[in-house]
Scaffold this active site. Structure first.
Site, PDB file in Angstrom:
ATOM      1  N   ASP A 142       0.795  -1.109  -0.030  1.00 40.15           N
ATOM      2  CA  ASP A 142      -0.027   0.079  -0.067  1.00 40.15           C
ATOM      3  C   ASP A 142       0.821   1.161  -0.086  1.00 40.15           C
ATOM      4  O   ASP A 142       2.048   1.208   0.278  1.00 40.15           O
ATOM      5  CB  ASP A 142      -0.832   0.041   1.234  1.00 40.15           C
ATOM      6  CG  ASP A 142      -1.692  -1.140   1.535  1.00 40.15           C
ATOM      7  OD1 ASP A 142      -2.030  -1.715   0.542  1.00 40.15           O
ATOM      8  OD2 ASP A 142      -2.154  -1.375   2.648  1.00 40.15           O
TER       9      ASP A 142
ATOM     10  N   TYR B  53       5.730 -10.221   7.060  1.00 43.56           N
ATOM     11  CA  TYR B  53       5.624  -8.578   7.270  1.00 43.56           C
ATOM     12  C   TYR B  53       5.936  -8.364   8.648  1.00 43.56           C
ATOM     13  O   TYR B  53       5.747  -9.087   9.523  1.00 43.56           O
ATOM     14  CB  TYR B  53       3.907  -8.164   6.828  1.00 43.56           C
ATOM     15  CG  TYR B  53       3.747  -8.031   5.502  1.00 43.56           C
ATOM     16  CD1 TYR B  53       3.825  -6.691   4.914  1.00 43.56           C
ATOM     17  CD2 TYR B  53       2.987  -8.973   5.006  1.00 43.56           C
ATOM     18  CE1 TYR B  53       3.347  -6.637   3.703  1.00 43.56           C
ATOM     19  CE2 TYR B  53       2.633  -8.753   3.689  1.00 43.56           C
ATOM     20  CZ  TYR B  53       2.866  -7.577   2.799  1.00 43.56           C
ATOM     21  OH  TYR B  53       2.417  -7.604   1.501  1.00 43.56           O
TER      22      TYR B  53
END
Lengths: 266, 266
Positions: free
Chosen positions: B74, B132
């Site tokens: 993002d 992540y």
């Protein structure tokens, strides 16, 4: 009037350095320029950290407040532990004052501690020693996340040679060759207690501890040490450079971004 | 045509995310806009990382090059180890190509490794797992130097409660409640192998390892875990949220800046 000692962190990237434009003492030039615009909406690139803090403290106090830093930091130089002091009339506790200051500061400056100190305390006059750290990224691969805080030197560096050169620079010397100051009125004699050079992964950290440092001194020392690390200079040249007192005999000025003021002792 | 696999680092702050505007596949919109201006002088805020790389590779190759990332990140999300692949005709060695790419990339994107891979390798289709990391600064004092990479949550956080909540989220589940995607055509079932939560000084690091993550999934998981840490939610609520499949039952979207794609496995 109460006297406060604060410890500050800042990322120097956006600023013209610590010191207010217009002189060492409560210069009015920068203040005057900004008097008709909100201190929260100034273009930081044009400002200094001292100027920013004074405007903010003066607004909180409702009258001019003068802030004294332990010393200047150049444009682009960072601080993990800059110390400053100021007198102010306020009914706030020290903690509430710190919180208030932080709520107005931009995200690249923060007060990390505050204490009320005796009236005679002065951040610059009382400073006994300073510690600077210079970070060199010794790799051909850039470090994206740390790029604002390191000087990337891709060439192979001989740490042993740099340590040897550093040993000649430790102690009490006239560092005239290692400063950009032109005027020769004030003493350029300083004492470097220690220069520590440590390899940390692909970085090399240089820690300088001393009683005080001249304008650009750490960065010129760095430029000179790195030339030694690249074998473009021999460690044994250091005494002759000191002796000469000539700026042109020392190495280049290392970039500001690698440098940070870590601690000030009193 | 040779096939290259590259590992990328980037600071996402300035970018609109990984994925090119205009569709999943070699969209032309972004390319067309920039075709008459130098790819070195573009205003990065308007661009994506994929778009930037494709323009650069196409210039080097002298013909259009399409680059496939392991997946999107993002706007504002960082990468320590994004993987991408592309086919290209070049006489350069892999190392020389990497050096050339890096010499043109802006300072917030870097290729940190390159290798020539078999023709069938595809960074997205071949990806087996992703890691992540989300960094929370759990302190009321801002961290000046890490501010672009952490989410500051000053409130007291119960790590034990968050670990318990995380244990309900590990495993294979339909994560429909934890994604912002509106259209329900594709499967929203994913497997989270592990969520590790570790306190490191004044930070808390959340590591998510899984076979793949939906749009906004890690950030909504984070928003939900932090609510649990603040005691605004009980860990035992997790199964019901998963079960419901309703976005409004999960927590808020955590900020992008705390998140980084660490590793992609093949």
């Amino acid at each position: 009037m109460r006297n406060f000692k604060i410890v500050l962190q800042y990322e120097g990237t956006r600023y013209k350095g610590w010191q207010k434009q217009g002189g060492t003492n409560a210069g009015r030039r920068e203040d005057a320029e900004s008097s008709d615009s909100s201190f929260l909406e100034t273009n930081a690139k044009e400002y200094t950290i001292q100027g920013k803090l004074e405007r903010l403290l003066s607004r909180i106090a409702g009258e001019p407040v003068e802030i004294h830093g332990s010393g200047r930091t150049d444009a682009g130089v960072h601080a993990y532990g800059q110390v400053a002091s100021f007198h102010m009339d306020t009914k706030l506790t020290a903690e509430a004052l710190m919180e208030k200051i932080n709520s107005y500061l931009p995200e690249d400056i923060a007060v990390i501690s505050i204490e009320e100190v005796p009236d005679r305390f002065h951040a610059r006059l009382g400073a006994k020693g300073k510690t600077y750290r210079y970070r060199v990224l010794n790799s051909s691969v850039p470090h994206i996340f740390e790029r604002r805080y390191v000087w990337q030197v891709p060439e192979k560096l001989d740490v042993q040679a740099m340590c040897k050169a550093a040993s000649y620079l430790e102690g009490t010397h006239d560092f005239k060759a290692f400063t950009s100051t032109k005027k020769g009125k004030k003493s350029t004699v300083r004492t470097i207690e220690a220069i520590e050079i440590v390899r940390c992964g692909d970085e090399i950290h240089f820690t300088f501890r001393g009683n005080g440092f001249l304008f650009h001194m750490v960065r010129i020392l760095m430029g000179t040490l790195i030339e030694t690390g690249k074998k473009n200079r021999r460690p044994e040249e250091m005494p002759a450079i000191l002796e000469s007192g000539l700026r042109e005999n020392a190495g280049p000025l290392a970039p500001a971004c690698g440098l940070a003021l870590m601690e000030v002792s009193y």
